[in-house]
Design a protein around this motif. Structure first.
Motif, PDB file in Angstrom:
ATOM      1  N   CYS A  26       0.817  -1.205   0.000  1.00 10.85           N
ATOM      2  CA  CYS A  26       0.000   0.000   0.000  1.00 10.85           C
ATOM      3  C   CYS A  26       0.854   1.259   0.000  1.00 10.85           C
ATOM      4  CB  CYS A  26      -0.888  -0.025   1.252  1.00 10.85           C
ATOM      5  SG  CYS A  26      -1.883   1.454   1.458  1.00 10.85           S
ATOM      6  N   GLY A  27       0.495   2.208  -0.850  1.00 13.50           N
ATOM      7  CA  GLY A  27       1.174   3.516  -0.839  1.00 13.50           C
ATOM      8  C   GLY A  27       1.751   3.842  -2.195  1.00 13.50           C
ATOM      9  N   ASP A  28       3.025   4.207  -2.185  1.00 13.48           N
ATOM     10  CA  ASP A  28       3.697   4.638  -3.419  1.00 13.48           C
ATOM     11  C   ASP A  28       4.322   3.422  -4.099  1.00 13.48           C
ATOM     12  OD1 ASP A  28       5.212   5.723  -5.408  1.00 13.48           O
ATOM     13  OD2 ASP A  28       6.102   7.288  -4.159  1.00 13.48           O
ATOM     14  N   LEU A  29       3.527   2.746  -4.918  1.00 17.74           N
ATOM     15  CA  LEU A  29       4.012   1.516  -5.556  1.00 17.74           C
ATOM     16  C   LEU A  29       4.795   1.836  -6.827  1.00 17.74           C
ATOM     17  CD1 LEU A  29       0.881  -0.751  -5.063  1.00 17.74           C
ATOM     18  CD2 LEU A  29       2.723  -0.185  -3.464  1.00 17.74           C
ATOM     19  N   LYS A  30       4.706   3.090  -7.257  1.00 15.65           N
ATOM     20  CA  LYS A  30       5.426   3.482  -8.474  1.00 15.65           C
ATOM     21  C   LYS A  30       6.910   3.712  -8.189  1.00 15.65           C
ATOM     22  CE  LYS A  30       5.472   7.033 -12.054  1.00 15.65           C
ATOM     23  NZ  LYS A  30       4.884   8.308 -12.498  1.00 15.65           N
ATOM     24  N   PHE A  31       7.183   4.532  -7.185  1.00 15.08           N
ATOM     25  CA  PHE A  31       8.565   4.918  -6.917  1.00 15.08           C
ATOM     26  C   PHE A  31       9.213   4.099  -5.799  1.00 15.08           C
ATOM     27  CE2 PHE A  31       6.709   9.034  -8.487  1.00 15.08           C
ATOM     28  CZ  PHE A  31       7.442   9.098  -9.657  1.00 15.08           C
ATOM     29  N   GLY A  32       8.421   3.321  -5.055  1.00 18.34           N
ATOM     30  CA  GLY A  32       8.972   2.616  -3.888  1.00 18.34           C
ATOM     31  C   GLY A  32       9.794   1.396  -4.296  1.00 18.34           C
ATOM     32  N   ARG A  33      11.099   1.474  -4.125  1.00 17.33           N
ATOM     33  CA  ARG A  33      11.951   0.355  -4.573  1.00 17.33           C
ATOM     34  C   ARG A  33      11.759  -0.877  -3.692  1.00 17.33           C
ATOM     35  NH1 ARG A  33      17.047   4.190  -3.359  1.00 17.33           N
ATOM     36  NH2 ARG A  33      16.755   4.484  -1.130  1.00 17.33           N
ATOM     37  N   THR A  34      11.378  -0.650  -2.422  1.00 18.58           N
ATOM     38  CA  THR A  34      11.232  -1.808  -1.527  1.00 18.58           C
ATOM     39  C   THR A  34      10.099  -2.723  -2.003  1.00 18.58           C
ATOM     40  OG1 THR A  34       9.762  -0.615  -0.035  1.00 18.58           O
ATOM     41  CG2 THR A  34      12.095  -0.566   0.491  1.00 18.58           C
ATOM     42  N   VAL A  35       9.028  -2.136  -2.549  1.00 13.21           N
ATOM     43  CA  VAL A  35       7.911  -2.982  -2.990  1.00 13.21           C
ATOM     44  C   VAL A  35       8.270  -3.717  -4.286  1.00 13.21           C
ATOM     45  CG1 VAL A  35       6.065  -1.755  -1.793  1.00 13.21           C
ATOM     46  CG2 VAL A  35       6.704  -1.006  -4.067  1.00 13.21           C
ATOM     47  N   HIS A  36       9.056  -3.088  -5.141  1.00 16.73           N
ATOM     48  CA  HIS A  36       9.458  -3.773  -6.384  1.00 16.73           C
ATOM     49  C   HIS A  36      10.288  -5.017  -6.038  1.00 16.73           C
ATOM     50  CE1 HIS A  36       9.257   0.570  -8.095  1.00 16.73           C
ATOM     51  NE2 HIS A  36       8.063   0.054  -7.923  1.00 16.73           N
ATOM     52  N   SER A  37      11.216  -4.840  -5.117  1.00  6.64           N
ATOM     53  CA  SER A  37      12.073  -5.963  -4.722  1.00  6.64           C
ATOM     54  C   SER A  37      11.272  -7.048  -3.998  1.00  6.64           C
ATOM     55  CB  SER A  37      13.206  -5.480  -3.814  1.00  6.64           C
ATOM     56  OG  SER A  37      14.168  -4.776  -4.560  1.00  6.64           O
ATOM     57  N   LEU A  38      10.355  -6.623  -3.129  1.00  3.80           N
ATOM     58  CA  LEU A  38       9.593  -7.612  -2.353  1.00  3.80           C
ATOM     59  C   LEU A  38       8.707  -8.459  -3.270  1.00  3.80           C
ATOM     60  CD1 LEU A  38       8.866  -8.792   0.386  1.00  3.80           C
ATOM     61  CD2 LEU A  38       7.172  -6.979   0.682  1.00  3.80           C
ATOM     62  N   VAL A  39       8.056  -7.828  -4.236  1.00  2.73           N
ATOM     63  CA  VAL A  39       7.197  -8.595  -5.149  1.00  2.73           C
ATOM     64  C   VAL A  39       8.040  -9.586  -5.944  1.00  2.73           C
ATOM     65  CG1 VAL A  39       5.692  -8.449  -7.184  1.00  2.73           C
ATOM     66  CG2 VAL A  39       5.395  -6.848  -5.289  1.00  2.73           C
ATOM     67  N   SER A  40       9.193  -9.142  -6.463  1.00  2.00           N
ATOM     68  CA  SER A  40       9.967 -10.079  -7.280  1.00  2.00           C
ATOM     69  C   SER A  40      10.468 -11.245  -6.435  1.00  2.00           C
ATOM     70  CB  SER A  40      11.090  -9.370  -8.051  1.00  2.00           C
ATOM     71  OG  SER A  40      12.154  -9.084  -7.211  1.00  2.00           O
ATOM     72  N   ALA A  41      10.776 -11.010  -5.166  1.00  2.00           N
ATOM     73  CA  ALA A  41      11.234 -12.109  -4.302  1.00  2.00           C
ATOM     74  C   ALA A  41      10.081 -13.045  -3.926  1.00  2.00           C
ATOM     75  CB  ALA A  41      11.879 -11.556  -3.039  1.00  2.00           C
ATOM     76  N   MET A  42       8.902 -12.493  -3.636  1.00  2.00           N
ATOM     77  CA  MET A  42       7.777 -13.327  -3.178  1.00  2.00           C
ATOM     78  C   MET A  42       7.180 -14.180  -4.286  1.00  2.00           C
ATOM     79  SD  MET A  42       7.434 -13.101   0.091  1.00  2.00           S
ATOM     80  CE  MET A  42       6.037 -14.212   0.098  1.00  2.00           C
ATOM     81  N   CYS A  43       7.406 -13.765  -5.540  1.00  2.00           N
ATOM     82  CA  CYS A  43       6.897 -14.532  -6.699  1.00  2.00           C
ATOM     83  C   CYS A  43       7.386 -15.966  -6.704  1.00  2.00           C
ATOM     84  CB  CYS A  43       7.420 -13.916  -7.993  1.00  2.00           C
ATOM     85  SG  CYS A  43       6.510 -12.515  -8.515  1.00  2.00           S
ATOM     86  N   VAL A  64       5.044   7.856   0.650  1.00  2.00           N
ATOM     87  CA  VAL A  64       5.093   8.481  -0.680  1.00  2.00           C
ATOM     88  C   VAL A  64       6.491   9.082  -0.846  1.00  2.00           C
ATOM     89  CG1 VAL A  64       4.087  10.272  -2.149  1.00  2.00           C
ATOM     90  CG2 VAL A  64       2.605   8.853  -0.710  1.00  2.00           C
ATOM     91  N   GLN A  65       7.176   8.672  -1.941  1.00  2.00           N
ATOM     92  CA  GLN A  65       8.609   8.958  -2.125  1.00  2.00           C
ATOM     93  C   GLN A  65       8.818  10.378  -2.661  1.00  2.00           C
ATOM     94  OE1 GLN A  65      11.173   6.019  -1.857  1.00  2.00           O
ATOM     95  NE2 GLN A  65       9.471   5.612  -0.454  1.00  2.00           N
ATOM     96  N   LYS A  66       8.754  11.323  -1.733  1.00  2.00           N
ATOM     97  CA  LYS A  66       8.820  12.744  -2.069  1.00  2.00           C
ATOM     98  C   LYS A  66       9.956  13.078  -3.048  1.00  2.00           C
ATOM     99  CE  LYS A  66       9.233  17.153   0.287  1.00  2.00           C
ATOM    100  NZ  LYS A  66       9.656  17.839   1.509  1.00  2.00           N
ATOM    101  N   GLU A  67      11.141  12.523  -2.791  1.00  2.00           N
ATOM    102  CA  GLU A  67      12.324  12.908  -3.568  1.00  2.00           C
ATOM    103  C   GLU A  67      12.273  12.451  -5.015  1.00  2.00           C
ATOM    104  OE1 GLU A  67      11.987  10.705  -1.184  1.00  2.00           O
ATOM    105  OE2 GLU A  67      13.527   9.154  -1.140  1.00  2.00           O
TER     106      GLU A  67
END
Ligand code: NCD
Length: 306
Positions: free
Chosen positions: A156-173, A226-229
């Motif tokens: 939940c949240g910033d799924l576009k810019f959040g690198r932690t969610v990209h990595s977590l999804v690829s690992a959980m797959c 939300v990844q302000k930067e």
């Protein structure tokens, strides 16, 4: 051959299992590992702000009896003079035995790994990947839920810019019977390169906007800031920054064993009142982060402790 950790998939599932067991043993018998890295040096090259990741990796090395050096601010390094990452890492390879790098540009750690003669840990490259955070997340989920299969995971949240969610999804797959629920405003949806993989592999996922609508079906709720930067304009950030606030009222709709994770730093997306709920696991993640980073350093340096 040196080994790097650039994405969570750099370790096979079997290697991850060994890493988890090593982290368990480190947690149970820290004294056994207290001198494992004596005489070794870790360099931390942080071109972007960090509190946890840098200090957690440094703590991991110190706990192993090694030493650390580095910079936490690109302005205090030769990057400010225009030096490339490739040159910096060739130099650092002469000083240290292993390096962790965080950089605002996607792919920076991969470039560093190509030029380095020492193992490189990607400690976050722009909005792309953050594998040691993912190892931390997997360790926490495994400990709390007893395994990594059969889970419905809400991000939940910033799924576009959040690198932690990209990595977590690829690992959980890679685990059995996993379902994802992506909860974001339409502007911050999960990038296509992540959802394409899920579609190709037949892994179920759905995309929703309201947290309340799906919180009740989740086994894990992974909240993000939300990844302000990484925003191009301030106006969009201000409009989206308080889109989700997990409070006691919303948490009351979650299952009694739905654990709440967050890579931290938390801004407004989890109300402090949630911290006392037994399902709040974000400070526990910090604890496991040190153990799994110790295991990672030992593995990348190919050090075995008997
Ligand atoms: C995350 C990061 O840097 O991507 N923080 C961390 O490493 N724990 C998450 C974030 O900054 O939002």
């Amino acid at each position: 051959m040196k080994r790097d950790l650039l994405t969570p998939l750099d370790f096979s599932k079997e290697e991850l299992d060994r890493l988890f067991l090593l982290a368990d043993d480190i947690e149970a018998h820290p004294e056994k590992y207290a001198h494992a890295c004596e005489g070794k040096k870790l360099a931390t090259l942080f071109y972007e702000p960090s509190t946890r990741t840098r200090l957690s990796i440094e703590t991991a090395m110190l706990n192993l009896g090694g030493r650390t050096m580095g910079f936490a601010d690109a302005n205090s390094s030769s990057a400010a003079k225009g030096e490339t990452v490739a040159d910096t890492i060739r130099v650092i390879s002469n000083f240290a035995d292993i390096a962790a790098i965080r950089h605002p540009k996607e792919g920076a750690a991969t470039v560093a790994a190509q030029y380095a003669t020492i193992p490189i840990i990607n400690a976050g490259d722009g909005g792309h990947q953050h594998p040691t955070q993912t190892l931390t997340d997997l360790t926490t989920i495994r400990k709390l839920r007893g395994g990594l299969d059969n889970l419905t995971i809400g991000l939940c949240g910033d799924l576009k810019f959040g690198r932690t969610v990209h990595s977590l999804v690829s690992a959980m797959c890679r685990y059995e019977n996993i379902r994802f629920v992506f909860i974001s405003p339409p502007e911050l949806r999960m990038p296509d390169y992540v959802t394409d993989v899920l579609r190709d592999r037949g892994i179920p996922y759905k995309e929703v906007t309201m947290l309340e609508d799906s919180i009740g079906e989740l086994d894990i709720l992974y909240m993000t800031r939300v990844q302000k930067e990484r925003f191009f304009n301030e106006e969009d950030y201000i409009r989206l920054k308080d889109f989700y606030i997990l409070d006691e009222r919303k948490l009351a709709m979650a299952k009694s064993d739905c654990y709440i994770l967050h890579p931290l730093p938390r801004i407004t997306e989890i109300a402090p009142e949630v911290d006392n709920d037994p399902r709040a696991a974000y400070f526990l993640q910090v604890h496991y982060g040190v153990m799994i980073r110790m295991a990672t350093i030992l593995t990348l340096l190919d050090i075995t402790v008997h």
